[in-house]
Design a protein around this motif. Structure first.
Motif, PDB file in Angstrom:
ATOM      1  N   THR A 169       0.846  -1.196   0.000  1.00  0.00           N
ATOM      2  CA  THR A 169       0.000   0.000   0.000  1.00  0.00           C
ATOM      3  C   THR A 169       0.880   1.244   0.000  1.00  0.00           C
ATOM      4  O   THR A 169       1.937   1.271   0.634  1.00  0.00           O
ATOM      5  CB  THR A 169      -0.916   0.027   1.231  1.00  0.00           C
ATOM      6  OG1 THR A 169      -0.124   0.130   2.413  1.00  0.00           O
ATOM      7  CG2 THR A 169      -1.775  -1.220   1.300  1.00  0.00           C
TER       8      THR A 169
ATOM      9  N   ASP B  95      -3.281   4.811  -1.910  1.00  0.00           N
ATOM     10  CA  ASP B  95      -3.975   5.224  -0.685  1.00  0.00           C
ATOM     11  C   ASP B  95      -5.353   5.767  -1.037  1.00  0.00           C
ATOM     12  O   ASP B  95      -5.637   6.973  -0.945  1.00  0.00           O
ATOM     13  CB  ASP B  95      -3.148   6.280   0.061  1.00  0.00           C
ATOM     14  CG  ASP B  95      -1.874   5.686   0.635  1.00  0.00           C
ATOM     15  OD1 ASP B  95      -1.924   4.546   1.117  1.00  0.00           O
ATOM     16  OD2 ASP B  95      -0.831   6.362   0.585  1.00  0.00           O
TER      17      ASP B  95
ATOM     18  N   LYS C  30      -9.418   4.765  -0.249  1.00  0.00           N
ATOM     19  CA  LYS C  30     -10.215   3.907   0.619  1.00  0.00           C
ATOM     20  C   LYS C  30     -10.983   2.847  -0.158  1.00  0.00           C
ATOM     21  O   LYS C  30     -10.986   1.663   0.220  1.00  0.00           O
ATOM     22  CB  LYS C  30     -11.179   4.747   1.458  1.00  0.00           C
ATOM     23  CG  LYS C  30     -12.007   3.903   2.427  1.00  0.00           C
ATOM     24  CD  LYS C  30     -12.941   4.757   3.277  1.00  0.00           C
ATOM     25  CE  LYS C  30     -13.765   3.873   4.214  1.00  0.00           C
ATOM     26  NZ  LYS C  30     -14.713   4.678   5.036  1.00  0.00           N
TER      27      LYS C  30
ATOM     28  N   LEU D  30      -8.598   0.229  -1.664  1.00  0.00           N
ATOM     29  CA  LEU D  30      -8.061  -0.628  -0.612  1.00  0.00           C
ATOM     30  C   LEU D  30      -9.094  -1.650  -0.154  1.00  0.00           C
ATOM     31  O   LEU D  30      -8.789  -2.837   0.019  1.00  0.00           O
ATOM     32  CB  LEU D  30      -7.606   0.218   0.581  1.00  0.00           C
ATOM     33  CG  LEU D  30      -6.223   0.860   0.486  1.00  0.00           C
ATOM     34  CD1 LEU D  30      -6.023   1.851   1.628  1.00  0.00           C
ATOM     35  CD2 LEU D  30      -5.133  -0.203   0.518  1.00  0.00           C
TER      36      LEU D  30
ATOM     37  N   PHE E 132      -8.761  -5.739  -0.305  1.00  0.00           N
ATOM     38  CA  PHE E 132      -8.943  -6.649   0.831  1.00  0.00           C
ATOM     39  C   PHE E 132     -10.000  -7.704   0.521  1.00  0.00           C
ATOM     40  O   PHE E 132      -9.825  -8.894   0.823  1.00  0.00           O
ATOM     41  CB  PHE E 132      -9.337  -5.864   2.084  1.00  0.00           C
ATOM     42  CG  PHE E 132      -8.175  -5.332   2.867  1.00  0.00           C
ATOM     43  CD1 PHE E 132      -7.367  -6.183   3.599  1.00  0.00           C
ATOM     44  CD2 PHE E 132      -7.899  -3.972   2.869  1.00  0.00           C
ATOM     45  CE1 PHE E 132      -6.288  -5.691   4.326  1.00  0.00           C
ATOM     46  CE2 PHE E 132      -6.818  -3.472   3.588  1.00  0.00           C
ATOM     47  CZ  PHE E 132      -6.012  -4.330   4.315  1.00  0.00           C
TER      48      PHE E 132
ATOM     49  N   THR F 210      -0.383  -7.687   4.054  1.00  0.00           N
ATOM     50  CA  THR F 210      -0.087  -6.382   3.469  1.00  0.00           C
ATOM     51  C   THR F 210       1.247  -5.881   4.011  1.00  0.00           C
ATOM     52  O   THR F 210       1.681  -6.286   5.098  1.00  0.00           O
ATOM     53  CB  THR F 210      -1.170  -5.344   3.814  1.00  0.00           C
ATOM     54  OG1 THR F 210      -1.205  -5.146   5.237  1.00  0.00           O
ATOM     55  CG2 THR F 210      -2.530  -5.807   3.325  1.00  0.00           C
TER      56      THR F 210
ATOM     57  N   GLY G  86       1.065   0.655   6.063  1.00  0.00           N
ATOM     58  CA  GLY G  86      -0.263   0.997   6.546  1.00  0.00           C
ATOM     59  C   GLY G  86      -0.591   0.525   7.939  1.00  0.00           C
ATOM     60  O   GLY G  86      -1.759   0.542   8.318  1.00  0.00           O
TER      61      GLY G  86
ATOM     62  N   ALA H 188      -2.225   4.577   9.221  1.00  0.00           N
ATOM     63  CA  ALA H 188      -3.173   3.468   9.146  1.00  0.00           C
ATOM     64  C   ALA H 188      -4.621   3.923   9.044  1.00  0.00           C
ATOM     65  O   ALA H 188      -5.523   3.149   9.321  1.00  0.00           O
ATOM     66  CB  ALA H 188      -3.002   2.570  10.364  1.00  0.00           C
TER      67      ALA H 188
ATOM     68  N   THR I 270      -6.563   1.951   6.281  1.00  0.00           N
ATOM     69  CA  THR I 270      -6.404   0.521   6.564  1.00  0.00           C
ATOM     70  C   THR I 270      -7.161   0.123   7.811  1.00  0.00           C
ATOM     71  O   THR I 270      -7.893  -0.872   7.820  1.00  0.00           O
ATOM     72  CB  THR I 270      -4.911   0.174   6.720  1.00  0.00           C
ATOM     73  OG1 THR I 270      -4.211   0.552   5.537  1.00  0.00           O
ATOM     74  CG2 THR I 270      -4.734  -1.307   6.971  1.00  0.00           C
TER      75      THR I 270
ATOM     76  N   GLY J 290      -0.538  -7.793   8.990  1.00  0.00           N
ATOM     77  CA  GLY J 290      -0.097  -6.516   8.452  1.00  0.00           C
ATOM     78  C   GLY J 290       1.350  -6.260   8.823  1.00  0.00           C
ATOM     79  O   GLY J 290       1.694  -6.133  10.004  1.00  0.00           O
TER      80      GLY J 290
END
Length: 419
Positions: free
Chosen positions: A189, A232, A234, A237, A241, A253, A256, A262, A265, A306
């Motif tokens: 990310t 980056d 939302k 991302l 996921f 990942t 993030g 974060a 994330t 993460g």
């Protein structure tokens, strides 16, 4: 208060234990051809269906004899030959010998083999006087000498290596039952990360983490699913996921998970699962996240790890924290971390108490057999050159400070998954 009680920092052992407690190994079993099975974990014991070797055979090129014949004569005529795959057949008269090659079947009645270097050809006879005295069964490999029929060869939970494959082949076993390898989807990310081969603009860097993560996952015995770099954003991302969760048993990942970076994330993970953002008492690699992406009507549940974004931190946390998780998930019940070995420091190592420090080192062995270790130089979590130069980790204890030349430290040599 000891350093291990540092507020807000979770000891490495605690983090690993928490993760392992939540893991249920994959139970799905598949049959694989032997030449496709390296790196997979056995789902059942392998017992030998045969004796290895399946018959008494010669350990040397030489001559097969009856020891009783040497009691009356040291020169014996040849009665025939026994080669690998072409054993001697027919009557074997008393007072004679048989030419035999390495691996050839021992003729019935033979109780010793004399190597050809201890025998001399004299006309039609073979002289064995140089070989005296002899021992019964010398240079004979008995049936089942390596593996007896019915013996346990490899246990359930063993991860097959390149050394295991030819051994299984000697048993005549063409395929093996193994657990399905964990599927691990991963992505990086960050708007600053750019693909290799592009020209960098101000503030941009190449994405290196995915390349290290992919090869390490494959060496861990996982199916690696690379989803690329996610900016980056939302919504992008969240889609990443969800895509990762739908394809994999584990989602990983890099980036993030540090304080201040974060935002997206953490919000997304709060929506999709139950994730803990941890501060681990290790250096590099303090920020780490672990939890589960919850099952929905569209997607099955998946574990989540993460990793930090800095290159050394990402690789180190994958190696130290995530590797045992993946081993348990794969059913690799024999997995163990590399042992710690004492070594004498040849350079100064800078360290502040508070976290276990995995510094990159180069070990060597002196002529006297002493293990020594030196630093690779720059130990920054963003300086991957130090990892590339290293052949071990210098593991400096959590409550330890600077290390001076001549002090004893503990090192961990890299496992095969790191080469």
């Amino acid at each position: 208060m000891g350093c291990c009680d540092t507020p807000g920092l979770m000891p490495i052992e605690t983090a690993i234990s928490k993760m392992l407690e939540s893991i249920t190994p994959i139970s799905l079993v598949v049959d694989l051809a032997l030449d496709q099975a390296v790196g997979h974990v056995l789902s059942e014991d392998i017992h030998s269906p045969i004796n290895v070797p399946p018959f008494d055979n010669s350990a040397m090129d030489g001559y097969a004899l009856r020891s009783s014949d040497l009691e009356t004569a040291t020169q014996l005529p040849l009665a025939g030959k026994s080669f690998a795959g072409i054993p001697f057949e027919g009557d074997w008269p008393q007072g004679t010998c048989i030419r035999i090659m390495t691996g050839a079947q021992i003729p019935e009645g033979c109780d010793l083999v004399i190597m050809q270097e201890q025998a001399q050809v004299i006309g039609d006879d073979i002289d064995f006087s140089q070989a005296l005295p002899v021992k019964l069964n010398q240079n004979i490999r008995p049936t089942g000498d390596d593996i007896e029929q019915g013996a346990l060869v490899l246990p359930k939970g063993h991860k097959l290596t390149s050394r295991d494959i030819p051994m299984i082949a000697t048993l005549g076993i063409p395929s093996v039952s193994v657990f399905q390898q964990p599927k691990v989807a991963f992505f990086s990310t960050g708007d600053e990360l750019k693909p290799l081969g592009t020209k960098l603009k101000a503030g941009e860097i190449y994405d290196s983490n995915r390349y290290g993560i992919k090869v390490m996952l494959e060496k861990f015995g996982c199916e690696a699913i690379d989803l690329g770099v996610i900016p980056d954003d939302k919504e992008l991302l969240k889609q990443a996921f969800q895509q990762a969760q739908s394809q994999a048993d584990v989602v990983i990942t890099s980036g993030g998970v540090s304080v201040g970076e974060a935002d997206y994330t953490k919000v997304i993970l709060d929506e999709l699962g139950e994730i803990g953002f941890w501060k681990i008492a290790m250096k590099p690699g303090k920020p780490f996240a672990f939890g589960k992406l919850l099952e929905t009507e569209e997607r099955h549940s998946a574990l989540f790890c993460g990793l930090p974004g800095n290159p050394v931190s990402a690789v180190l946390t994958l190696y130290i924290l995530v590797q045992p998780l993946l081993a348990k998930l794969a059913g690799h019940s024999q997995w163990q971390p590399q042992p710690s070995i004492p070594a004498i420091s040849q350079t100064r190592f800078k360290k502040a108490p508070g976290r276990t420090d995995f510094q990159r080192g180069i070990f060597s062995i002196t002529e006297q057999g002493t293990l020594e270790v030196s630093t690779t130089g720059n130990q920054s979590s963003g300086a991957f050159r130090s990892m590339s130069l290293a052949n071990c980790f210098v593991v400096l204890e959590q409550d330890r400070g600077h290390v001076e030349v001549g002090e004893t430290v503990h090192i961990q040599m890299f496992s095969p998954s790191f080469y």
